[in-house]
Design a protein around this motif. Structure first.
Motif, PDB file in Angstrom:
ATOM      1  N   ARG A 108       0.626  -1.259   0.013  1.00  0.00           N
ATOM      2  CA  ARG A 108      -0.024   0.150   0.039  1.00  0.00           C
ATOM      3  C   ARG A 108       0.812   1.120  -0.038  1.00  0.00           C
ATOM      4  O   ARG A 108       2.051   1.127   0.279  1.00  0.00           O
ATOM      5  CB  ARG A 108      -0.769   0.213   1.348  1.00  0.00           C
ATOM      6  N   SER A 109       0.317   2.325  -0.369  1.00  0.00           N
ATOM      7  CA  SER A 109       0.925   3.571  -0.055  1.00  0.00           C
ATOM      8  C   SER A 109       1.641   3.695   1.248  1.00  0.00           C
ATOM      9  O   SER A 109       0.913   3.312   2.110  1.00  0.00           O
ATOM     10  CB  SER A 109      -0.224   4.710  -0.356  1.00  0.00           C
ATOM     11  N   ILE A 110       2.577   4.257   1.333  1.00  0.00           N
ATOM     12  CA  ILE A 110       3.312   4.377   2.613  1.00  0.00           C
ATOM     13  C   ILE A 110       2.503   5.561   3.609  1.00  0.00           C
ATOM     14  O   ILE A 110       2.781   5.489   4.831  1.00  0.00           O
ATOM     15  CB  ILE A 110       4.967   4.762   2.496  1.00  0.00           C
ATOM     16  N   LEU A 111       2.147   6.243   2.816  1.00  0.00           N
ATOM     17  CA  LEU A 111       1.077   7.372   3.604  1.00  0.00           C
ATOM     18  C   LEU A 111       0.002   6.470   4.496  1.00  0.00           C
ATOM     19  O   LEU A 111      -0.300   7.022   5.742  1.00  0.00           O
ATOM     20  CB  LEU A 111       0.527   8.190   2.851  1.00  0.00           C
ATOM     21  N   ILE A 112      -0.333   5.495   4.081  1.00  0.00           N
ATOM     22  CA  ILE A 112      -1.517   4.794   4.726  1.00  0.00           C
ATOM     23  C   ILE A 112      -0.649   3.986   6.030  1.00  0.00           C
ATOM     24  O   ILE A 112      -1.031   4.008   7.143  1.00  0.00           O
ATOM     25  CB  ILE A 112      -2.400   3.957   3.957  1.00  0.00           C
ATOM     26  N   ASP A 113       0.396   3.133   5.602  1.00  0.00           N
ATOM     27  CA  ASP A 113       0.881   2.404   6.531  1.00  0.00           C
ATOM     28  C   ASP A 113       1.591   3.264   7.602  1.00  0.00           C
ATOM     29  O   ASP A 113       1.806   2.702   8.733  1.00  0.00           O
ATOM     30  CB  ASP A 113       1.994   1.420   5.824  1.00  0.00           C
ATOM     31  N   SER A 114       1.974   4.417   7.217  1.00  0.00           N
ATOM     32  CA  SER A 114       2.683   5.141   8.408  1.00  0.00           C
ATOM     33  C   SER A 114       1.697   5.915   9.169  1.00  0.00           C
ATOM     34  O   SER A 114       2.250   6.279  10.242  1.00  0.00           O
ATOM     35  CB  SER A 114       3.631   6.154   7.571  1.00  0.00           C
ATOM     36  N   ARG A 115       0.536   6.145   8.668  1.00  0.00           N
ATOM     37  CA  ARG A 115      -0.465   6.982   9.453  1.00  0.00           C
ATOM     38  C   ARG A 115       0.108   8.453   9.716  1.00  0.00           C
ATOM     39  O   ARG A 115      -0.648   8.876  10.498  1.00  0.00           O
ATOM     40  CB  ARG A 115      -0.699   6.280  10.992  1.00  0.00           C
ATOM     41  N   ALA A 116       0.801   8.784   8.705  1.00  0.00           N
ATOM     42  CA  ALA A 116       1.080  10.184   8.653  1.00  0.00           C
ATOM     43  C   ALA A 116      -0.200  10.978   8.086  1.00  0.00           C
ATOM     44  O   ALA A 116      -0.784  10.512   7.401  1.00  0.00           O
ATOM     45  CB  ALA A 116       2.100  10.342   7.833  1.00  0.00           C
ATOM     46  N   ASP A 117      -0.094  12.282   8.271  1.00  0.00           N
ATOM     47  CA  ASP A 117      -1.098  13.218   7.876  1.00  0.00           C
ATOM     48  C   ASP A 117      -0.860  13.758   6.465  1.00  0.00           C
ATOM     49  O   ASP A 117      -1.427  13.899   5.631  1.00  0.00           O
ATOM     50  CB  ASP A 117      -1.014  14.483   8.819  1.00  0.00           C
ATOM     51  N   LEU A 118       0.611  14.070   6.283  1.00  0.00           N
ATOM     52  CA  LEU A 118       0.962  14.437   4.980  1.00  0.00           C
ATOM     53  C   LEU A 118       2.157  13.657   4.509  1.00  0.00           C
ATOM     54  O   LEU A 118       3.040  13.146   5.262  1.00  0.00           O
ATOM     55  CB  LEU A 118       1.109  16.012   4.941  1.00  0.00           C
ATOM     56  N   LEU A 119       2.152  13.583   3.261  1.00  0.00           N
ATOM     57  CA  LEU A 119       3.526  13.198   2.626  1.00  0.00           C
ATOM     58  C   LEU A 119       4.242  14.097   1.431  1.00  0.00           C
ATOM     59  O   LEU A 119       3.300  14.685   0.706  1.00  0.00           O
ATOM     60  CB  LEU A 119       3.195  11.937   1.756  1.00  0.00           C
ATOM     61  N   ILE A 120       5.586  14.370   1.820  1.00  0.00           N
ATOM     62  CA  ILE A 120       6.002  15.403   0.852  1.00  0.00           C
ATOM     63  C   ILE A 120       6.864  14.650   0.021  1.00  0.00           C
ATOM     64  O   ILE A 120       7.557  13.707   0.647  1.00  0.00           O
ATOM     65  CB  ILE A 120       6.987  16.431   1.854  1.00  0.00           C
ATOM     66  N   TYR A 121       6.634  14.809  -1.340  1.00  0.00           N
ATOM     67  CA  TYR A 121       7.486  14.288  -2.370  1.00  0.00           C
ATOM     68  C   TYR A 121       8.343  15.068  -2.996  1.00  0.00           C
ATOM     69  O   TYR A 121       8.028  16.215  -2.988  1.00  0.00           O
ATOM     70  CB  TYR A 121       6.697  13.150  -3.245  1.00  0.00           C
ATOM     71  N   GLY A 122       9.351  14.540  -3.451  1.00  0.00           N
ATOM     72  CA  GLY A 122      10.272  15.694  -4.187  1.00  0.00           C
ATOM     73  C   GLY A 122      11.287  15.963  -3.202  1.00  0.00           C
ATOM     74  O   GLY A 122      11.334  15.611  -2.239  1.00  0.00           O
ATOM     75  N   MET A 123      11.960  17.250  -3.585  1.00  0.00           N
ATOM     76  CA  MET A 123      12.900  17.708  -2.598  1.00  0.00           C
ATOM     77  C   MET A 123      12.621  18.343  -1.219  1.00  0.00           C
ATOM     78  O   MET A 123      13.229  18.301  -0.357  1.00  0.00           O
ATOM     79  CB  MET A 123      13.931  18.384  -3.470  1.00  0.00           C
ATOM     80  N   GLY A 124      11.214  19.078  -1.520  1.00  0.00           N
ATOM     81  CA  GLY A 124      10.557  19.335  -0.233  1.00  0.00           C
ATOM     82  C   GLY A 124      10.864  20.609   0.469  1.00  0.00           C
ATOM     83  O   GLY A 124      10.101  21.042   1.274  1.00  0.00           O
ATOM     84  N   GLU A 125      11.611  21.368   0.036  1.00  0.00           N
ATOM     85  CA  GLU A 125      11.912  22.850   0.610  1.00  0.00           C
ATOM     86  C   GLU A 125      10.744  23.751   0.518  1.00  0.00           C
ATOM     87  O   GLU A 125      10.512  24.381   1.437  1.00  0.00           O
ATOM     88  CB  GLU A 125      13.235  23.626   0.078  1.00  0.00           C
ATOM     89  N   ARG A 126      10.074  23.925  -0.563  1.00  0.00           N
ATOM     90  CA  ARG A 126       8.986  24.809  -0.694  1.00  0.00           C
ATOM     91  C   ARG A 126       7.951  24.187  -0.047  1.00  0.00           C
ATOM     92  O   ARG A 126       7.035  25.076   0.559  1.00  0.00           O
ATOM     93  CB  ARG A 126       9.031  25.108  -2.458  1.00  0.00           C
ATOM     94  N   GLN A 127       7.570  22.774  -0.024  1.00  0.00           N
ATOM     95  CA  GLN A 127       6.564  22.398   0.617  1.00  0.00           C
ATOM     96  C   GLN A 127       6.561  22.763   2.267  1.00  0.00           C
ATOM     97  O   GLN A 127       5.588  23.046   2.710  1.00  0.00           O
ATOM     98  CB  GLN A 127       6.487  20.902   0.394  1.00  0.00           C
ATOM     99  N   ILE A 128       7.693  22.279   2.850  1.00  0.00           N
ATOM    100  CA  ILE A 128       8.052  22.495   4.122  1.00  0.00           C
ATOM    101  C   ILE A 128       7.823  23.897   4.568  1.00  0.00           C
ATOM    102  O   ILE A 128       7.151  24.400   5.659  1.00  0.00           O
ATOM    103  CB  ILE A 128       9.231  21.920   4.745  1.00  0.00           C
ATOM    104  N   LYS A 129       8.112  25.027   3.625  1.00  0.00           N
ATOM    105  CA  LYS A 129       8.061  26.268   4.213  1.00  0.00           C
ATOM    106  C   LYS A 129       6.492  26.398   4.204  1.00  0.00           C
ATOM    107  O   LYS A 129       6.006  27.205   5.239  1.00  0.00           O
ATOM    108  CB  LYS A 129       8.570  27.073   2.990  1.00  0.00           C
ATOM    109  N   GLU A 130       5.574  26.056   3.210  1.00  0.00           N
ATOM    110  CA  GLU A 130       4.356  26.345   3.126  1.00  0.00           C
ATOM    111  C   GLU A 130       3.485  25.714   4.321  1.00  0.00           C
ATOM    112  O   GLU A 130       2.476  26.425   5.054  1.00  0.00           O
ATOM    113  CB  GLU A 130       3.707  25.949   1.745  1.00  0.00           C
ATOM    114  N   ILE A 131       3.950  24.333   4.453  1.00  0.00           N
ATOM    115  CA  ILE A 131       3.224  23.730   5.527  1.00  0.00           C
ATOM    116  C   ILE A 131       3.491  24.211   6.844  1.00  0.00           C
ATOM    117  O   ILE A 131       2.613  24.415   7.749  1.00  0.00           O
ATOM    118  CB  ILE A 131       3.689  22.190   5.445  1.00  0.00           C
ATOM    119  N   ALA A 132       4.748  24.797   7.226  1.00  0.00           N
ATOM    120  CA  ALA A 132       5.158  25.212   8.417  1.00  0.00           C
ATOM    121  C   ALA A 132       4.355  26.687   8.756  1.00  0.00           C
ATOM    122  O   ALA A 132       3.955  26.737   9.652  1.00  0.00           O
ATOM    123  CB  ALA A 132       6.492  25.399   8.699  1.00  0.00           C
TER     124      ALA A 132
END
Length: 628
Positions: free
Chosen positions: A157-181
């Protein structure tokens, strides 16, 4: 540089006057504060924007004790398995334990669990049930949909489901983490953060979506390999930040929703990331264990860009960094180079300046940044696009500036050159300069295979292109008066490669008088086109059936053929040639790979006797028997 690592203990937090972190980062790697290590990049970027960040590196996952040593963070927990997929880090292509983990102190294995992202997340959920939990890194990025897992030989299954995480950042992640934070800091519930490009989340329904691609569900892809191939094709073709759509895959009663990929970083954003105050080494706490080996490969190397339009099927760059090149400015790169020259152990050699492919410094064509990368088409490979822009001017200018810096003796290129792109240039200027200034005896390149059937499936150029490059390399070095060699990398058992193709590769190695010391066996890592072929036996992009060598013994035969001169491989090579009906390659002729088994089984026969006619050899054997 001052000794200013990010906090890894309560004592570190107290020295900074912190009672509570904003974000806790849990990593499967040891803490190395260097821009080549994802956790360091994300944490340093958050630090720059005013967030209090601490790192728990390689926690003991057998209990929750290590996970709570920095306390509960205010905004959320970030989890990454590290710079590699934890299963690839731990196991070889033969599914045997690796003897070394370069991302752990002293290179010692066993410091992380299998499927580290899932294990870490489940421990965190035990501690803090409702805390915002965000996963990222290569392991999360490439397992975001239902995927084939080579080590368990099943579709997971998608690792998002097995990990029970709220969000999954794919790719390099810098712009995403700034927006999420920023959204978390503003008080938004993590369950409502659904608009960030380059992220995935779970939804109970699709009422909030209006333009998306729904791929076959998890239940469908585990039941049908055709459905698996179709699901991969649909999501693979949408991996573009400009034209890509939202992609949805159902898992039971839950939908995994992937927002389109994040837009390419600007040059200013790239510069910002690489100008952060990294300590550029491992944390001193690892000194007593001998440090962290992975730093040695990158300590004096410089990342000049991200992304790759090469389109190799076995590489997951298209699904992680994307096909659109994102480059740093010369000024930023030169600042980093000057910083390297001031390090106490710098000897004057910059080991590498590049990215996934060193000589890709600009987008493949003028259309990419406006329309995105072409859907279902390759820029290079076996049939290069007519719109491809071949320009090494910027890279040449950068290399000249770097090697002119005081204290720099030599600048090497180790991150790989696409020789097919190089050959597409109008003249030999780039090749000549590389040979004259940036090669020291050997240049490593990766043709991967020579069978046209295999290279087409790999997305690589054919044998004739490599032969042309060999000649150009020889000619230019001869003109320069240099004796330098090519070190080609070849891969065995890639989808499409059977014994016939493996023999073809062995014959090529014979003809160019090259005996590889190491052989790379194809490993089906999550997220790549080649892995989809390996599991399904189908090329998802064309629907054609693909032969796949899955039997471990056949894989041994293919590897042995690439090292046919090694006496230890004789029996395997003999077996492979017989199975391939190529007994013509067993004999004494100049084209033969090995000698007949008869001679191998008679060590008492001297070389001088082997040149005698068979009748005289028999007579000599009878005479020796009579004497006994």
């Amino acid at each position: 540089m001052d000794n200013n690592f990010l906090p890894i203990s309560r004592e570190d937090m107290q020295k900074r006057g912190w009672d509570q972190l904003d974000f806790l980062f849990v990593s499967g790697d040891a803490y190395v504060d260097h821009p080549s290590f994802g956790p360091a990049v994300i944490c340093r970027l958050l630090e720059k924007y005013g967030y209090k960040v601490g790192i728990i590196a390689q926690p003991d996952w057998r209990s929750t004790e290590d996970f709570k040593k920095l306390g509960k963070p205010r905004l959320g927990v970030l989890v990454s398995a590290g710079n590699m997929d934890s299963m690839l880090n731990k196991f070889t292509a033969a599914k045997k334990y690796r003897s070394k983990d370069n991302y752990s102190p002293g290179g010692k294995p066993g410091r992380r669990p299998d499927r580290a992202t899932i294990v870490y997340c489940n421990r965190i959920r035990e501690l803090w049930k409702n805390i915002p939990l965000i996963i990222g890194g290569v392991e999360a990025s490439l397992r975001r949909f239902a995927h084939y897992d080579y080590w368990s030989d099943e579709v997971r299954r998608s690792i998002l489901i097995d990990s029970r995480a709220d969000l999954l950042i794919y790719g390099m992640g810098e712009r995403q983490i700034k927006e999420i934070a920023a959204q978390l800091a503003a008080g938004l519930d993590v369950r409502h953060i659904r608009d960030v490009q380059g992220t995935c989340y779970c939804a109970d329904n699709l009422d909030h979506l209006w333009d998306y691609v729904q791929v076959p569900s998890y239940e469908e892809v585990i039941a049908s390999k055709e459905a698996f191939a179709e699901a991969f094709k649909l999501q693979y073709l949408e991996q573009d930040p400009i034209r890509g759509k939202t992609v949805v895959q159902r898992h039971g009663d839950v939908f995994v929703v992937q927002n389109p990929p994040v837009m390419p970083l600007t040059t200013a954003e790239m510069d910002e990331i690489y100008d952060l105050p990294y300590q550029r080494t491992y944390h001193p706490v690892y000194e007593k264990e001998g440090g962290v080996p992975a730093i040695q490969e990158v300590k004096f190397s410089i990342v000049s860009h991200r992304g790759c339009f090469g389109g190799c099927s076995f590489c997951a760059i298209v699904s992680h960094q994307g096909r659109i090149i994102q480059s740093r400015s010369h000024e930023s790169i030169l600042r980093e180079a000057k910083l390297l020259t001031r390090l106490p152990d710098f000897k004057g050699y910059i080991h590498d300046v590049g990215g996934p492919t060193a000589n890709f410094r600009t987008p493949a064509c003028r259309f990419q940044t406006e329309r995105g990368a072409c859907k279902g088409r390759h820029c290079l490979g076996s049939n290069p696009c007519s719109n491809l822009t071949v320009d090494h001017t910027d890279y040449l200018s950068l290399l000249r500036a770097l090697r002119s810096l005081p204290g720099v003796k030599k600048v090497f290129i180790r991150s790989g050159l696409r020789y097919d792109y190089l050959l597409a240039a109008k003249d030999d200027e780039f090749l000549r300069e590389i040979c004259e200034h940036h090669v020291s005896g050997q240049l490593k390149v990766a043709p991967e295979h020579v069978s046209s059937k295999v290279t087409r499936l790999m997305g690589k150029s054919g044998k004739e292109v490599y032969v042309k490059f060999m000649e150009a390399y020889r000619r230019v070095n001869q003109q320069l008066g240099k004796e330098q060699y090519l070190v080609p990398y070849f891969m065995s058992s890639h989808p499409g490669a059977g014994l016939k193709e493996a023999v073809e590769l062995a014959e090529f190695l014979r003809d160019i008088h090259y005996h590889p010391e190491q052989v790379q066996d194809f490993i089906p890592t999550p997220g790549s086109l080649s892995t989809a072929m390996y599991y399904s036996g189908i090329n998802p992009l064309t629907g054609e059936k693909v032969y796949v060598a899955k039997d471990q013994h056949e894989k041994k035969l293919q590897r042995a053929l690439m090292q046919y001169r090694d006496p230890k491989n004789y029996d395997l090579v003999y077996e492979a040639l017989v199975k391939a009906n190529r007994q013509d390659l067993i004999g004494y002729g100049p084209k033969c790979l090995i000698k007949p088994r008869l001679e191998q089984d008679r060590p008492e026969v001297s070389r001088k006797q082997r040149r005698l006619p068979v009748s005289r050899r028999r007579s000599a054997k009878r005479q020796r028997a009579n004497k006994r």
